[in-house]
Design an enzyme around this catalytic site. Structure first.
Site, PDB file in Angstrom:
ATOM      1  N   SER A 139      -1.702  -3.723   3.647  1.00 27.47           N
ATOM      2  CA  SER A 139      -2.040  -4.926   4.453  1.00 27.47           C
ATOM      3  C   SER A 139      -0.811  -5.326   5.374  1.00 27.47           C
ATOM      4  O   SER A 139       0.296  -4.964   4.989  1.00 27.47           O
ATOM      5  CB  SER A 139      -2.664  -6.139   3.755  1.00 27.47           C
ATOM      6  OG  SER A 139      -2.625  -7.357   4.603  1.00 27.47           O
ATOM      7  N   TYR A 163      -0.452 -12.895  -2.555  1.00 29.30           N
ATOM      8  CA  TYR A 163      -1.493 -11.722  -1.984  1.00 29.30           C
ATOM      9  C   TYR A 163      -0.483 -10.542  -1.299  1.00 29.30           C
ATOM     10  O   TYR A 163      -0.595  -9.395  -1.673  1.00 29.30           O
ATOM     11  CB  TYR A 163      -2.458 -12.085  -0.976  1.00 29.30           C
ATOM     12  CG  TYR A 163      -3.467 -11.096  -0.611  1.00 29.30           C
ATOM     13  CD1 TYR A 163      -4.148 -10.294  -0.810  1.00 29.30           C
ATOM     14  CD2 TYR A 163      -2.872 -10.634   0.874  1.00 29.30           C
ATOM     15  CE1 TYR A 163      -4.828  -9.103  -0.487  1.00 29.30           C
ATOM     16  CE2 TYR A 163      -3.502  -9.773   1.484  1.00 29.30           C
ATOM     17  CZ  TYR A 163      -4.462  -8.806   1.144  1.00 29.30           C
ATOM     18  OH  TYR A 163      -5.047  -7.768   1.648  1.00 29.30           O
ATOM     19  N   LYS A 167       0.611  -6.563  -2.425  1.00 34.52           N
ATOM     20  CA  LYS A 167       0.260  -5.301  -1.727  1.00 34.52           C
ATOM     21  C   LYS A 167       1.741  -4.715  -1.542  1.00 34.52           C
ATOM     22  O   LYS A 167       1.801  -3.371  -1.444  1.00 34.52           O
ATOM     23  CB  LYS A 167      -0.307  -5.654  -0.213  1.00 34.52           C
ATOM     24  CG  LYS A 167      -1.775  -6.192  -0.456  1.00 34.52           C
ATOM     25  CD  LYS A 167      -2.497  -4.975  -0.649  1.00 34.52           C
ATOM     26  CE  LYS A 167      -3.953  -5.684  -1.235  1.00 34.52           C
ATOM     27  NZ  LYS A 167      -4.912  -4.440  -1.254  1.00 34.52           N
TER      28      LYS A 167
HETATM   29  N1  LIG Z   1     -10.589  -7.421   5.173  1.00 31.74           N
HETATM   30  C1  LIG Z   1      -9.604  -7.589   5.751  1.00 31.74           C
HETATM   31  O1  LIG Z   1      -8.944  -8.001   6.890  1.00 31.74           O
HETATM   32  C2  LIG Z   1      -8.251  -6.861   5.061  1.00 31.74           C
HETATM   33  C3  LIG Z   1      -7.039  -6.822   5.776  1.00 31.74           C
HETATM   34  C4  LIG Z   1      -6.012  -6.006   4.896  1.00 31.74           C
HETATM   35  C5  LIG Z   1      -6.197  -5.275   3.799  1.00 31.74           C
HETATM   36  N2  LIG Z   1      -7.335  -5.506   3.172  1.00 31.74           N
HETATM   37  C6  LIG Z   1      -7.487  -5.020   1.853  1.00 31.74           C
HETATM   38  O2  LIG Z   1      -8.798  -4.061   1.964  1.00 31.74           O
HETATM   39  C7  LIG Z   1      -9.151  -4.019   0.650  1.00 31.74           C
HETATM   40  C8  LIG Z   1     -10.786  -4.145   0.714  1.00 31.74           C
HETATM   41  O3  LIG Z   1     -10.964  -5.491   1.121  1.00 31.74           O
HETATM   42  P1  LIG Z   1     -12.381  -6.078   1.865  1.00 31.74           P
HETATM   43  O4  LIG Z   1     -12.029  -6.907   3.001  1.00 31.74           O
HETATM   44  O5  LIG Z   1     -13.426  -5.076   1.904  1.00 31.74           O
HETATM   45  O6  LIG Z   1     -12.623  -7.157   0.499  1.00 31.74           O
HETATM   46  P2  LIG Z   1     -14.042  -7.338  -0.405  1.00 31.74           P
HETATM   47  O7  LIG Z   1     -13.624  -8.226  -1.141  1.00 31.74           O
HETATM   48  O8  LIG Z   1     -15.203  -7.136   0.346  1.00 31.74           O
HETATM   49  O9  LIG Z   1     -14.047  -5.829  -1.261  1.00 31.74           O
HETATM   50  C9  LIG Z   1     -13.056  -5.531  -2.343  1.00 31.74           C
HETATM   51  C10 LIG Z   1     -14.057  -5.181  -3.053  1.00 31.74           C
HETATM   52  O10 LIG Z   1     -13.208  -4.849  -4.579  1.00 31.74           O
HETATM   53  C11 LIG Z   1     -14.051  -5.057  -5.739  1.00 31.74           C
HETATM   54  N3  LIG Z   1     -13.062  -5.509  -6.729  1.00 31.74           N
HETATM   55  C12 LIG Z   1     -12.128  -6.524  -6.580  1.00 31.74           C
HETATM   56  N4  LIG Z   1     -11.550  -6.319  -7.879  1.00 31.74           N
HETATM   57  C13 LIG Z   1     -11.976  -5.365  -8.500  1.00 31.74           C
HETATM   58  C14 LIG Z   1     -11.420  -4.526  -9.663  1.00 31.74           C
HETATM   59  N5  LIG Z   1     -10.527  -5.176 -10.283  1.00 31.74           N
HETATM   60  N6  LIG Z   1     -11.896  -3.613 -10.108  1.00 31.74           N
HETATM   61  C15 LIG Z   1     -13.119  -3.029  -9.207  1.00 31.74           C
HETATM   62  N7  LIG Z   1     -13.679  -3.580  -8.195  1.00 31.74           N
HETATM   63  C16 LIG Z   1     -12.904  -4.642  -7.917  1.00 31.74           C
HETATM   64  C17 LIG Z   1     -15.027  -6.331  -5.085  1.00 31.74           C
HETATM   65  O11 LIG Z   1     -16.248  -6.558  -6.011  1.00 31.74           O
HETATM   66  C18 LIG Z   1     -15.254  -5.691  -3.680  1.00 31.74           C
HETATM   67  O12 LIG Z   1     -16.545  -5.052  -3.749  1.00 31.74           O
HETATM   68  C19 LIG Z   1      -8.411  -5.055  -0.201  1.00 31.74           C
HETATM   69  O13 LIG Z   1      -7.603  -4.394  -0.907  1.00 31.74           O
HETATM   70  C20 LIG Z   1      -7.998  -6.119   0.878  1.00 31.74           C
HETATM   71  O14 LIG Z   1      -6.783  -6.234   0.223  1.00 31.74           O
HETATM   72  C21 LIG Z   1      -8.550  -6.132   3.861  1.00 31.74           C
END
Ligand SMILES: NC(=O)c1ccc[n+]([C@@H]2O[C@H](COP(=O)([O-])OP(=O)(O)OC[C@H]3O[C@@H](n4cnc5c(N)ncnc54)[C@H](O)[C@@H]3O)[C@@H](O)[C@H]2O)c1
Length: 356
Positions: A139, A163, A167
């Site tokens: 991220s 958080y 990362k």
């Molecule tokens: N959305 C953003 O703007 C953004 C920006 C930078 C990084 N990210 C990263 O992208 C990734 C996905 O984010 P997102 O926005 O889709 O969030 P989200 O919460 O929709 O997706 C995360 C998924 O991981 C699953 N999950 C969480 N912990 C788990 C575990 N221990 N075991 C198995 N499954 C687990 C959740 O059920 C969910 O389906 C994350 O790693 C997040 O940190 C997101």
């Protein structure tokens, strides 16, 4: 020539030729907002896909029934061993994580357990199973408050929240494990992800600015702009928004990069952004257009602690290394996100109020 390593030689032997056998990718967090886009896009491109998700925030209906979905956690080592073996997994795309910055300040132990210990357990299982390709969801939060016009991968990383720390430490762990155990790895540092490829895949959380605006408009309260006294042209914060459908193709590019014939161990860390900055005020205007200018206009409230004035990616390295560039603009993100929002919130409308 780069030493291809034993996994590659085995693969070549199995295919009896120069072509690698088909890959099967384990996509953790594949029922999440970004993960579902990644899983679908990789499956549509012909990659084998199996999803592991504990469904803490994931939604199974985001995935087509044809994609295998295993319900469980990255903390469950016996389950990981079983999935990697039963599905003959050859690469992992690891998205599963908790992602709320504010929540991570209140619950650092949970965030370190899920995001960092979960990654440790997963990498341990990956190494034991002989899987040698790994893509990690990082991220822009690793950079903290960068004071540069364009954030490049060598801009110092000073995360401002637990958080962001998970990362950054996750990247260190991926690279260290990769070096020690001969993995080929890519860390993708996502910037501000928005939009939806299909309405049913949209971001159900309201922690990001666009859904936050929709949520307030739907409730009939003014969307909030946190500060308009930043040193930017219109005084509001500038961010780099990336369409989730573009981000999905960045994962496919990373996967193909790792699976390229002759690819040996090594690591690559790249920004996944567009290189274009858009202000909060500009986003608010696009939201007003998409929603038909219903509800009260945005109100400016005080700055939020820890919000940098400007965070925009340099997208040069990802273009050079993965041959990937973003294609969609913020208007497409806002309009597709609004379609998704309305699907889930029938009370929301895009019909403008009758003229007086
Ligand atoms: N959305 C953003 O703007 C953004 C920006 C930078 C990084 N990210 C990263 O992208 C990734 C996905 O984010 P997102 O926005 O889709 O969030 P989200 O919460 O929709 O997706 C995360 C998924 O991981 C699953 N999950 C969480 N912990 C788990 C575990 N221990 N075991 C198995 N499954 C687990 C959740 O059920 C969910 O389906 C994350 O790693 C997040 O940190 C997101």
């Amino acid at each position: 020539m780069v030493d291809p390593g034993p996994w590659y030689q085995t693969a070549v032997r199995q295919s009896r030729g120069d072509r690698l056998p088909p890959m099967t990718w384990l996509i953790t967090g594949g029922a999440g907002y970004i993960g579902a886009h990644v899983a679908r896009s990789m499956a549509e491109a012909g990659e084998g896909v199996v999803v592991l998700d504990d469904l803490s925030t994931g939604i199974p209906e985001r995935l087509p029934p044809s994609l295998p979905l295993v319900s469980g956690s990255t903390l469950d080592r016996p389950l990981l061993d079983r999935v990697l073996s039963e599905h003959s997994v050859t690469g992992v795309v690891h998205l599963a994580a908790k992602k709320q910055v504010g929540e991570s300040v209140e619950q650092p132990l949970r965030y370190y357990r899920e995001n960092l210990y979960g990654l440790t357990v997963l990498l341990d299982a990956v190494v034991a199973a002989g899987v040698r390709r790994f893509v990690f969801s990082s991220s822009a939060a690793v950079y903290g408050m960068p004071d540069v016009d364009l954030v490049s991968e060598d801009t110092p990383c000073v995360p401002m929240s637990p958080y962001g720390e998970t990362k950054l430490a996750g990247e260190w762990l991926v690279r260290a494990a990769g070096r020690a155990h001969g993995l080929a790895t890519v860390c993708l540092r996502y910037f501000n992800v928005a939009g939806a490829a299909r309405p049913e895949l949209f971001d159900t959380g309201v922690s990001n600015i666009i859904p936050m605006f929709f949520d307030r408009i739907t409730r009939g309260v003014a969307p909030q702009i946190f500060g308009d006294d930043y040193p930017t042209p219109d005084g509001t914060c500038i961010r780099d928004y990336i369409h989730v459908a573009d981000l999905a193709t960045a994962h496919l590019a990373a996967a193909r990069h790792l699976a390229a014939p002759g690819r040996g161990p090594g690591d690559l860390t790249v920004n996944a952004g567009t290189g274009r900055g858009v202000s909060v005020r500009e986003v608010a205007d696009l939201v007003a257009e998409a929603t038909g200018r219903t509800g009260p206009p945005p109100e400016v409230v005080g700055r939020r602690a820890g919000d940098p004035a400007r965070v925009v990616a340099s997208a040069r390295l990802i273009g050079e290394e993965l041959g990937w560039t973003a294609r969609k603009d913020v208007r497409a993100m806002v309009e597709s996100a609004w379609e998704g929002w309305r699907t889930h919130h029938p009370e929301a409308t895009s019909t403008p109020p009758p003229a007086l």
